[in-house]
Design a protein around this motif. Structure first.
Motif, PDB file in Angstrom:
ATOM      1  N   ASP A   1       0.872  -1.168   0.000  1.00 58.31           N
ATOM      2  CA  ASP A   1       0.000   0.000   0.000  1.00 58.31           C
ATOM      3  C   ASP A   1       0.916   1.226   0.000  1.00 58.31           C
ATOM      4  OD1 ASP A   1      -1.664   2.195   0.907  1.00 58.31           O
ATOM      5  OD2 ASP A   1      -3.093   0.721   1.664  1.00 58.31           O
TER       6      ASP A   1
ATOM      7  N   ALA B   1     -12.334   2.263  -0.932  1.00 56.15           N
ATOM      8  CA  ALA B   1     -10.970   2.690  -0.620  1.00 56.15           C
ATOM      9  C   ALA B   1     -10.884   4.199  -0.451  1.00 56.15           C
ATOM     10  CB  ALA B   1     -10.030   2.231  -1.735  1.00 56.15           C
TER      11      ALA B   1
ATOM     12  N   LYS C   1       0.617   4.099   1.082  1.00 55.15           N
ATOM     13  CA  LYS C   1       0.558   4.953   2.258  1.00 55.15           C
ATOM     14  C   LYS C   1       0.951   4.170   3.500  1.00 55.15           C
ATOM     15  CE  LYS C   1       0.093   8.316   4.883  1.00 55.15           C
ATOM     16  NZ  LYS C   1       1.134   9.351   4.811  1.00 55.15           N
TER      17      LYS C   1
ATOM     18  N   HIS D   1      -5.650   1.221   0.303  1.00 59.83           N
ATOM     19  CA  HIS D   1      -5.725   0.804  -1.102  1.00 59.83           C
ATOM     20  C   HIS D   1      -7.089   0.243  -1.459  1.00 59.83           C
ATOM     21  CE1 HIS D   1      -4.413  -0.567  -4.986  1.00 59.83           C
ATOM     22  NE2 HIS D   1      -4.720  -1.821  -4.692  1.00 59.83           N
ATOM     23  N   ASP D   2      -7.692  -0.546  -0.544  1.00 59.69           N
ATOM     24  CA  ASP D   2      -8.994  -1.122  -0.889  1.00 59.69           C
ATOM     25  C   ASP D   2      -9.976  -1.201   0.275  1.00 59.69           C
ATOM     26  OD1 ASP D   2      -7.997  -3.204   0.633  1.00 59.69           O
ATOM     27  OD2 ASP D   2      -7.840  -4.623  -1.024  1.00 59.69           O
TER      28      ASP D   2
END
Length: 674
Positions: A105, A435, A107, A478-479
């Protein structure tokens, strides 16, 4: 939420196929010698379905090079996490030479005490290995502290090209998602009619590479349908599958399907569904009701509330742009629309708008039990929870819900879209959380059997809002898709009940232990038992039904299993308050530990993994929220609460399903580090 089809062999015990637990731990010791620092593995922390460790503790790992005072970029933590996981892959369970590839990811999360958390997704050939998403915890200097979460061995001989066209797989999955269904919730049942999918679906985007996602038009569903290839670990085999997501009835019903895509299918034109899950969270969810019409008066509240109205402690350092305005002034008007929340009438799709004077003053003053009042109340509740969690470090960089992120961190453009519907909605209340960068959608409706509206009940709105927080923090930005296994989904319900109750109990002399009692007009609320110190269920009861448990208790259902988690967290909060001789400090320490623990928790966790994340977060609060002298008593209080509910040091479960949960009541041995 319901697991409708699951062809994985969850009773498969890979550990017995490859080695016994002793040999497994010997391998960890061998790898520790190669990396020149200490690795600590416990036989109880093995997912027997995958045969891999779910936690590898690290001591003495090297730090990254010194950085300037302005901090270290996320890319350095990500690179260190991926490099480190590759170096200890055999200690986790991968065989020598077996592929152990991960994407990160972009972040990096940070707990309130500075621990960095890198969320990884296992991949092979650029294709996601579904459900295998560990996290790596790093100290601020880049030294790895722990690797937690699920991974699985996937051989190099798995196919990379689908034998089943995506259109054929989509036809099968869409037909299942279009079936008529009975939706159960604590308020009763709703009927979803069948949808007509006979017209088929057209591709909107195409794959440039085999591992890339594509989209199909929405057909009779709410939204376009994303599709991608994934590897599905089945236990005794790994299958290439097409993954699809469907949304219907204003997001009140959501489904995830995995359809076979490899050449093992008997008929590529009519492939089988390997996994089909109902993702829907069907739960209970100006002048306003601050709690509900029975427990609070219909009075004016400032928009926004001053931070002194919140139960959390004052911020030690200011957050840019916080607290921000809840409304935005435009041409002499304001509406129930702002940076954090867009609240509208579900029938008209319009917000409530009022005039303001030249100085910008105005009052939302709706009549009670009107559509305008429901919209105003849901707007108030959602903004309250936004600001509450901001004070606990669920901020822009961690994926909170805002149109504009003033810091430039996170993606923005994702306020909560809160709909107050004039009549009942599917499940009565729900919230869908995509997300970071995509708006969350909350639906509140009328409870048919009581005639009361969920938008007027803090229990319901707070519960639903917390689903958004837990999905983002555990799932990753991300999700936001990290609570899919049965224990994981149950904890989603438990976390939501915990915050719905404790945010209100902080200010009350008498602890409230039932959820949803006002909105269903019943003193019993909507759970099996009150969350008091006599709550009967425990970890060892998970998976057992009325025939195995007394008094009609049933822990085969997601919401009921979530009760065990909420009851444990509430008991932990009480005990920490007693250890600190302060109810208020106990609540604040518990809240921060739970939120920091969410950041540390990997996707699809067991209750025991989430327990360990909270315990580690508590350790990091020593010297800040609690003194070093107070910490041993606080730690013991937390362990005693978990042990009280069968989640002691000797508790065990083979994976995150509801099978094989073994209670334990022991506290950790002397000298054990959390």
């Amino acid at each position: 939420m319901t697991q409708l089809i699951d062809k994985r062999n969850l009773d498969y015990d890979r550990l017995t196929e490859v080695a016994d637990a002793g040999a497994f731990l010997d391998e960890t010791a061998r790898v520790a010698e190669s990396v020149h620092h200490t690795l600590i593995a416990e036989g109880s922390k093995v997912n027997r379905f995958t045969g891999h460790l779910t936690e590898l503790r690290v001591e003495g790992a090297p730090a990254l090079a010194e950085r300037a005072r302005d901090g270290r970029p996320d890319g350095e933590y990500i690179a260190r996490a991926k490099e480190y996981l590759a170096s200890v892959a055999e200690a986790i369970g991968f065989a020598s030479g077996e592929p152990a590839e991960f994407e990160a990811d972009p972040k990096v999360m940070a707990t309130s005490e500075g621990l960095r958390v890198v969320s990884l997704q296992q991949v092979l050939n650029g294709i996601e290995v579904w459900g295998m998403a560990p996290k790596v915890w790093l100290r601020e200097d880049g030294a790895v502290d722990r690797v937690v979460g699920d991974t699985a061995s996937v051989g190099v001989d798995v196919p990379t090209m689908p034998a089943v066209p995506p259109e054929a797989a989509l036809t099968v999955a869409a037909a299942e998602a279009a079936e008529p269904r009975t939706v159960e919730s604590p308020f009763g049942t709703d009927e979803l009619p069948a949808l007509d999918v006979s017209a088929g679906f057209s591709r909107l985007t195409h794959q440039a590479l085999n591992a890339q996602p594509m989209t199909f038009d929405q057909g009779p569903f709410d939204e376009v349908i994303p599709a991608r290839l994934v590897y599905l670990y089945m236990g005794d085999e790994v299958r290439l599958a097409w993954s699809f997501r469907f949304s219907r009835d204003r997001g009140a019903a959501q489904y995830h399907a995995l359809v076979e895509a490899d050449d093992r299918t008997a008929d590529p034109a009519a492939p089988q569904i390997l996994y089909f899950q109902d993702l829907t969270s069907h739960v209970i969810a100006g002048r306003v009701f601050r709690r509900n019409p029975a427990e609070s008066t219909f009075d004016r509240a400032p928009f926004p509330l001053p931070l002194t109205d919140y139960p959390t402690e004052p911020l030690s350092k200011p957050l840019p742009g916080f607290p921000g305005d809840w409304t935005t002034r435009t041409n002499g008007h304001v509406a129930t629309a702002g940076n954090n929340v867009l609240a509208v009438d579900g029938a008209t799709r319009r917000s409530v708008e009022i005039d303001v004077d030249p100085e910008g003053n105005g009052v939302f003053d709706p009549e009670p039990d009107t559509p305008e009042q429901f919209v105003t109340n849901i707007f108030f509740f959602c903004n309250y929870m936004h600001d509450f969690f901001m004070t606990l470090d669920f901020t822009e960089e961690h994926g909170n819900f805002q149109t504009v992120n003033v810091t430039g961190l996170g993606k923005g453009a994702d306020p909560v879209h809160a709909f107050a519907h004039p009549g009942p909605v599917i499940g009565t209340a729900n919230m869908a959380t995509p997300a970071d960068g995509s708006a969350a959608v909350m639906n509140m409706g009328l409870v048919a059997r009581s005639g009361r509206h969920t938008a007027n009940d803090a229990d319901v709105v707070f519960h639903e809002f917390v689903h958004g927080v837990t999905n983002r923090l555990v799932g990753g930005l991300h999700d936001a898709n990290g609570l899919r296994e049965l224990q994981s989904r149950a904890m989603g319900e438990g976390w939501s009940d915990f915050f719905a109750l404790t945010t209100r109990n902080f200010f009350q002399d008498r602890e409230r232990t039932v959820v949803g009692n006002w909105v269903v007009d019943s003193d019993q609320g909507i759970r099996q038992r009150p969350y008091d110190d006599r709550y009967p269920g425990g970890f060892g009861d998970i998976g057992k039904g009325p025939g195995e448990l007394p008094d009609g208790l049933d822990y085969t259902k997601i919401h009921n299993v979530g009760e065990i988690w909420c009851a444990a967290l509430m008991d932990m909060t009480r005990r920490i308050g007693a250890a600190l001789d302060s109810k208020q400090r106990g609540y604040r320490v518990a809240w921060q530990a739970v939120v920091d623990g969410l950041k540390l928790t990997p996707k699809n966790p067991t209750l025991l993994l989430s327990r360990d994340a909270i315990l580690r977060a508590l350790r990091d609060l020593a010297g800040d929220k609690v003194t070093e002298a107070e910490y041993p008593a606080v730690r013991r209080a937390a362990w005693e609460a978990f042990a009280r509910f069968g989640m002691g040091f000797d508790a065990f479960c083979p994976n995150a399903s509801l099978r094989g949960c073994r209670a334990g009541t022991q506290l950790p041995p002397q000298g054990h580090e959390d």
